[in-house]
Design an enzyme around this catalytic site. Structure first.
Site, PDB file in Angstrom:
ATOM      1  N   GLU A 457       0.807  -1.218   0.000  1.00 35.25           N
ATOM      2  CA  GLU A 457       0.000   0.000   0.000  1.00 35.25           C
ATOM      3  C   GLU A 457       0.842   1.271   0.000  1.00 35.25           C
ATOM      4  OE1 GLU A 457      -2.679  -0.730   3.270  1.00 35.25           O
ATOM      5  OE2 GLU A 457      -4.143  -1.664   1.937  1.00 35.25           O
ATOM      6  N   GLU A 521      -4.524 -10.207   0.027  1.00 37.98           N
ATOM      7  CA  GLU A 521      -5.412 -10.027   1.172  1.00 37.98           C
ATOM      8  C   GLU A 521      -6.828 -10.334   0.695  1.00 37.98           C
ATOM      9  OE1 GLU A 521      -4.975  -6.216   3.132  1.00 37.98           O
ATOM     10  OE2 GLU A 521      -2.785  -6.289   2.948  1.00 37.98           O
TER      11      GLU A 521
END
Length: 1026
Positions: A457, A521
Site C-alpha cells: 500500500e 489479502e
C-alpha cells in the site's frame, strides 16, 4: 552566540542518512569454532554472546524529545544510573509503551500520528528512549572482530560503546550490525553499551503499517565474534534439472582473508550422513557447484532439510538447505515443476502483552496452530519478521511471501498525488532500495521463502522499479510481488486485495495471460466472520492462473490491559487515549488477541482442508479429491460413521494407496443404515502417525453427506398428536388462556403475542414471544452498506404493532390469528405479518406470512424469526450444525449432529461485542433448565428439565441462539466488560427461520446475494413449539 537546536539536521530527520557505520547486510547465521559445533545448530556453542533477555540488565530513561533529558548519558558509566531514580530497568526485547513509559500505545491503520511533512518528523514531539547496559569480553576475544547486531529497533537509534559513538541506523524491522572492535575492552573489564532510540524518524513515513505504533529495542541484541580470517557471508541456491529430479547446489561464499584460504563444503542429510563434499580456495570469495542425484525435495508438505557446513581453518558456519525450485510454467506458479495453491494468512508480529516483541515459544505456537488448521503459507505483513520464524517455517513446512518493511498509505489521504511524496520521488530511492536490500540479504538462504514482496500500500512509482531491479540483480530464482503495481510492471505476479468472487472469476478466466494472480489479502476476518470462504477456495482450484491467497489476518492485535476496577480486557485504538486512532479495526484476525482460534479460523480450516468429500455415488461409494500439491493420502487414516440423532454404524477404512495430488478417488463403505430419515454419512481423515506439528489422530479434514432428507413438520405433528383438544377461555377481555396436557399458554390480544408459557403453573417466559427482524451489528455489517442501511432505515428501532386478532376452536385445536406490522418510528416502510397460532394439547404451531410494504425499505433483514426470554435456562440440546456457532455463509466447519452445550458455552465473547452464538441448519432445539422449585446452584444434568422445544422440520437455514443479552445490549457495548455488566439473569432466546449472512464487508465484499435475507421478498414460515 547562543546554541541552536538542532545545530544541524539530525540523522533521524535526514533523508540522506539511513545508516552510519553499519556493516554490509548479510544472511542470518552464527559463527562456530568447528564443523561439529556448526552442525549442532546450538547457538550456545557459537562464537556469539546474547545481550538481551532475562539475564541482561538494561537501564532506561525516557524523554519527550532527543533534545531533552540526559542527552549526555552516553558519556557516563552504567553504575551512575544504578542509583538514579529517573532510570529504571526495562525488558529487552520490549516496547517501552508496554512497560509503563511514554504516552502509551497508539493505533492507526492509515493516518500518521504526527503532522505529515515528509521527510521531516517533529523535533519537539519525538519520544526518545535511552538504554544503557554492560558486557564483558575475555582476553581470547582479542583475536576476533567484535560485531554488535541489533535484530530490530523501532524506529531509529544511535549507538555508543564505552562513550565512543559507533553509528546510527534506521529501518525498524531490519537488522543493523556494527564493527565495535576498536571500542571494546577485554580481560573481563566492563564495557558500556549506550543506545538512544527515537520514536520517529524520516523512515517512519514508510513504516505506516496497520498496527500499533510502538517503540524500543524489540528484538535480540547479539555480540558476534568473527575471526580475523572469516566467512563474511554466504548465499545458497538450489537448481533442479528439466525433470525436477537431480539438483545442483550452488553456494557463493564471501571471504575476509589476507591470503588464499581453503573453504570446505560438506552437505549432510537430516541424519547427518555425508551426502557431498567439496573444497575450493579463494581470497575474497569462492563459488561451489555441487551435483546432487535426486535429493529429497523441500516443499511445505515435505519439508526435508539437509545440513550444510562451510568451514575454513579458523571457523565454521552452518545452515539448513531445502532443495526446491520456484518457476512460472506457462504463467502458472509452480514449485519443483508442480502447480501449488497458497492457503495462507497475513501475519503481523503481535503479542498481547509485549507487542511486536514476540517470545519464541509464542511464535512457535502460532506456526504450529497454522499447520494444525491446514494453513500452508504466510505473508509477513508488512515487514520482514523475526528470523526465527523462517527457520521454523523451513522445519515445519510453510510457504513464505517475504515482504519488505515498507508502507506509506497515509501519504495518499492528505491531498495531492500520494506517489509524489515518496514512492515516485527520486530523493527516496535509496530509502526504498535499502528496504529491499535488507530483506533479501538477510533471508536469501531460506527455502521456505518462495516470493519476495516490495512492500504494501504505497502506490506505485520509480522507487518500486528500483527495488525490483536491485532484487533481480541479486536473486533471479524467486518471483517478485507487489500489489500496488496493478499492471505488474515491476512484479512477476498480479496481486489483488479484497477482490469480489465475480472479479476473481473474471480475471482468472482471461484468455491471454502470462503471469499468475494471487489474492494477497482477502476474506477480511474481523469479528464474527468471515463469510463465504468456500466460494474463493473453489475458484482457486478451478483456475490454473489462481495461486491462492492470504486471509487478512492471522490474529487480533488487542493489547491486554485492565479497567480501573481491575477487570482484564484487550484494548484497541482509543483505549489508551490515543488520537487519532482507527478504533477496533486492529481486531481483525482469525485468532483472538491471545492467539487462540476464533470460529473464523475453524471455518477457514474446513474450507482449505486437503481432502475434500465430493459426494455419494452408486449407493455406498464416496468420491473424494486429494487437494495436496505434492503428496498422496497415504499418511492419513479414514474413520466413518452413519448418524442421525445417534450413531448407528461406524468403522475405519483403508484409503486407496497412492492417490496422487489433485486426483479423485472412490471409497467404498459397508453402509447398512442409509434409509433412516435425516441420516448423515460422516468421514474423518486423521494423521496415522505423529508429525512435528501434530500428534497422531489429529483431524486434517472431514466430510458429511446427507443420506436421507429430514422429516417435515407435518410428520412431526402427527407423531406429537393428542386424543383430546386443549381447554381455552379468556381470563380478561384481551387475554386468552389455553390449557394443554403439560403446558398452559396465555395470549395477549392487546400486543398480539404469547406472554405466558406455564409449566406446572410457573411461567418460564420473562418476555413476550414476538417476531423480530433485527440482529445486532457485526463488524462486517458496520463496514459495508448493509449496516449503514439498517441504521438509516432504523431497522434497530423496529417494533411489532398489532393490527387485530381473533381466536376460534377448530377440530382438536385452538387457533389464534393475528395481523400486525413490524415497523420503526419516523419511516413509512413496514413488514406486514399475518400469523396463525395453533394450540393443541401438547404443542403450538406458529405459521407466519410476511410481506414488505411502504417506501425506503431496508435492503435486507438481519433475521426473521421469534424472540423471547426464558428463566432458568442452563443447557441447550439440538440436532443441527454444531457444536460451534454457525451462519448461513459460515457453517461448513460445523457438522450436523446431536449437540449439547451449557449456557455459557453458547456465547462467543468477541473482543468487540456484536451478534454471536447462532447455530444454523437446526432441525430441533431443546432448552433445558432447573426443575421448577430447585435451587439455581444445582448443575447436574439429572436435575434439569426441558423447558421448551422448537422444531423446524426440514426447513433449511433455521437457527437459534441463547444469550444473556439483547441486541441492544450488544450494540451499545464497546468492550466485553461493558457487555458483562449488562448480563441478564434470564436468557434471550432467538428462533430464526432465516438469518442474513455475514460476508466480509468490514473490508471487502458484503454478504453475497445468495446469503442475503432480501427485504423485498415475501416470506412464509412454520415452527412447532412444545
Amino acid at each position: 552566540m547562543e546554541p541552536v537546536i538542532p545545530d544541524q539536521s539530525p540523522d533521524w530527520n535526514n533523508l540522506k542518512v539511513i545508516h552510519r557505520n553499519t556493516l554490509q547486510p548479510r544472511s542470518h547465521f552464527y559463527v562456530y569454532p568447528d564443523t561439529q559445533s556448526a552442525l549442532s545448530r546450538d547457538v550456545s556453542r557459537s562464537s556469539a554472546q546474547l545481550l538481551s533477555g532475562k539475564d541482561q540488565i538494561w537501564l532506561f530513561n525516557l524523554s519527550a524529545s532527543p533534545f531533552q533529558g540526559p542527552i549526555d548519558f552516553h558519556e557516563k558509566a552504567f553504575t551512575i544510573f544504578m542509583e538514579d531514580p529517573s532510570w529504571t530497568t526495562i525488558k529487552v526485547p520490549g516496547m517501552w509503551q508496554l512497560q509503563g513509559h511514554g504516552k502509551g500505545p497508539q493505533y492507526t491503520n492509515i493516518n500518521y500520528p504526527f503532522p505529515v511533512d515528509p521527510p521531516r518528523v517533529p523535533l519537539d514531539d519525538n519520544e526518545t528512549g535511552r538504554y544503557i547496559t554492560t558486557f564483558h569480553l575475555k582476553n581470547d576475544d582479542r583475536n576476533y572482530q567484535i560485531r554488535l547486531r541489533f535484530e530490530g529497533v523501532d524506529s531509529a537509534f544511535t549507538v555508543w560503546v564505552n562513550h565512543h559513538k559507533v553509528g546510527y541506523s534506521q529501518g525498524s524491522r531490519n537488522p543493523s550490525e556494527f564493527d565495535i572492535t576498536d571500542f571494546v575492552r577485554f580481560g573481563g573489564e566492563d564495557n558500556t553499551l549506550s543506545v538512544e532510540v527515537y520514536q520517529r524518524c524520516d523512515g517512519s513515513y514508510i513504516e505506516d503499517q496497520d498496527q500499533w505504533w510502538l517503540s524500543g529495542i524489540f528484538r535480540d541484541v547479539v555480540l558476534h565474534k568473527f575471526p580475523r580470517t572469516r566467512i563474511e557471508d554466504f548465499h545458497v541456491q538450489t537448481f533442479l534439472d528439466d525433470k525436477f529430479r537431480d539438483a545442483t547446489l550452488k553456494v557463493h561464499v564471501k571471504l575476509k582473508s589476507s591470503s588464499l584460504t581453503e573453504v570446505k563444503l560438506v552437505l549432510y542429510d537430516a541424519d547427518n550422513h555425508v551426502i557431498a563434499k567439496s573444497k575450493k580456495s579463494g581470497l575474497e570469495s569462492v563459488e561451489f557447484e555441487v551435483s546432487i542425484e535426486n535429493p529429497r525435495k523441500w516443499t511445505a508438505e515435505t519439508p526435508y532439510l539437509y545440513n550444510l557446513v562451510l568451514s575454513i581453518p579458523s571457523c565454521a558456519v552452518g545452515d539448513r538447505v531445502g532443495f526446491r525450485q520456484v518457476s512460472l510454467i506457462d504463467g502458472v506458479f509452480c514449485v519443483n515443476g508442480q502447480p501449488i495453491k497458497l492457503r495462507g494468512v497475513n501475519r503481523h508480529e503481535h503479542h498481547p502483552d509485549s507487542g511486536r516483541a514476540v517470545p519464541y515459544e509464542f511464535l512457535r505456537r502460532d506456526l504450529l496452530l497454522m499447520k494444525q488448521h491446514n494453513i500452508n503459507a504466510i505473508r509477513t505483513s508488512h515487514y520482514i519478521n523475526d528470523p526465527r520464524l523462517y527457520e521454523l517455517a523451513d522445519e515445519l513446512g510453510l510457504w513464505i511471501l517475504d515482504e519488505s518493511d515498507l508502507e506509506c498509505h497515509g501519504l495518499f489521504v492528505v491531498g495531492g498525488r500520494g506517489e509524489e511524496f515518496a514512492s515516485d520521488n527520486p530523493e527516496w530511492e535509496e530509502a526504498y532500495v535499502d528496504r529491499a536490500r535488507q530483506m533479501v540479504m538477510r533471508d536469501f538462504n531460506r527455502p521456505s521463502i518462495i516470493i519476495w514482496s516490495l512492500g504494501n500500500e504505497s502506490g506505485y512509482g520509480r522507487n518500486h522499479a528500483a527495488m525490483y531491479k536491485f532484487i533481480k540483480s541479486v536473486d533471479t530464482t524467486r518471483p517478485i510481488h507487489y500489489e500496488g503495481d496493478w499492471q505488474a510492471r515491476s512484479a512477476d505476479i498480479f496481486s489483488r486485495m479484497y477482490h469480489s468472487i465475480q472479479d476473481v472469476d473474471r480475471e482468472a478466466k482471461e484468455r491471454s495471460w502470462d503471469k499468475p494472480l494471487v489474492l494477497c489479502e482477502y476474506i477480511h476476518a474481523m469479528g464474527n466472520g468471515p463469510g463465504a470462504i468456500k466460494e474463493y477456495i473453489d475458484l482457486f482450484y478451478r483456475y490454473p492462473r489462481l495461486m491462492g491467497g492470504f486471509v487478512w489476518e492471522w490474529a487480533n492485535h488487542g493489547l491486554r490491559t485492565k479497567t480501573k476496577d481491575g477487570r482484564e480486557y484487550y484494548a484497541y485504538g482509543g483505549d489508551f487515549g490515543d488520537d487519532p486512532n482507527d478504533y477496533n479495526f486492529v481486531l481483525d484476525g482469525l485468532c483472538f488477541s491471545d492467539h487462540t482460534p476464533t470460529p473464523g479460523l475453524i471455518e477457514y480450516k474446513k474450507a482449505i482442508e486437503p481432502v475434500q468429500t465430493i459426494g455419494l455415488e452408486s449407493g455406498n461409494k464416496v468420491r473424494i479429491v486429494n487437494r495436496y500439491d505434492f503428496i498422496s493420502l497415504d499418511h492419513l487414516e479414514c474413520l466413518w460413521s452413519v448418524s442421525d440423532a445417534a450413531i448407528h454404524e461406524k468403522g475405519k477404512i483403508k484409503l486407496p494407496q497412492g492417490i496422487k495430488p489433485h486426483e479423485e478417488a472412490l471409497l467404498e463403505l459397508p453402509i447398512q443404515s442409509m434409509a433412516r430419515p435425516d441420516a448423515y454419512l460422516n468421514l474423518q481423515f486423521r494423521l496415522a502417525t505423529t508429525t512435528n506439528w501434530a500428534p497422531a489422530r489429529h483431524i486434517v479434514a472431514s466430510g458429511q453427506i446427507q443420506l436421507q432428507p429430514a422429516p417435515n413438520l407435518s410428520a412431526l405433528q402427527l407423531a406429537s398428536g393428542s386424543t383430546h383438544p386443549p381447554v381455552a377461555h379468556t381470563l380478561v377481555s384481551n387475554v386468552l388462556n389455553v390449557q394443554g396436557e403439560r403446558i398452559t399458554w396465555e395470549f395477549d390480544f392487546a400486543i398480539g403475542a404469547i406472554t405466558s408459557w406455564k409449566l406446572h403453573g410457573i411461567n418460564i417466559l420473562t418476555e413476550p414471544l414476538f417476531i423480530d427482524i433485527y440482529r445486532s451489528l457485526t463488524d462486517n455489517d458496520r463496514g459495508c452498506d448493509f449496516g449503514r442501511n439498517w441504521m438509516n432505515r432504523r431497522l434497530h428501532q423496529t417494533k411489532y404493532h398489532v393490527l387485530g386478532s381473533f381466536w376460534e376452536k377448530k377440530d382438536d385445536a385452538v387457533e389464534v390469528v393475528t395481523k400486525g406490522r413490524i415497523a420503526p418510528p419516523a419511516m413509512n416502510w413496514a413488514l406486514e405479518v399475518s400469523t396463525t397460532y395453533r394450540f393443541t394439547a401438547r404443542y403450538v404451531t406458529i405459521q407466519t406470512r410476511a410481506k414488505p410494504t411502504g417506501h425506503l425499505l431496508p435492503r435486507a433483514w438481519g433475521r426473521f424469526g421469534l424472540v423471547t426470554a426464558i428463566a432458568g435456562f442452563r443447557q441447550a440440546r439440538w440436532y443441527g450444525r454444531g457444536p460451534g456457532e454457525s451462519y448461513r455463509d459460515k457453517k461448513l466447519s460445523q457438522a450436523v449432529g446431536l449437540w449439547e452445550l451449557g449456557s455459557n458455552d453458547l456465547i462467543t465473547d468477541y473482543e468487540f461485542p456484536q451478534e454471536n452464538g447462532n447455530r444454523t441448519d437446526v432441525r430441533w432445539v431443546q432448552f433445558w433448565g432447573h426443575q421448577l422449585g430447585q435451587s439455581d446452584s444445582s448443575s447436574s444434568s439429572g436435575q434439569l428439565t426441558r423447558l421448551l422445544r422448537a422444531s423446524y422440520g426440514d426447513l433449511p437455514d433455521a437457527s437459534f441462539s441463547a444469550l444473556p443479552y439483547t441486541a441492544k445490549d450488544l450494540d451499545e457495548s464497546k468492550h466485553p466488560f461493558e457487555l458483562h455488566d449488562k448480563r441478564r439473569k434470564d436468557t434471550v432466546i432467538r428462533l430464526d427461520w432465516a438469518h442474513h449472512g455475514l460476508g466480509t464487508g468490514s473490508c471487502g465484499p458484503e454478504t453475497l446475494p445468495e446469503y442475503t435475507l432480501d427485504a423485498l421478498k415475501e416470506y412464509e414460515f412454520f415452527i412447532m413449539l412444545d
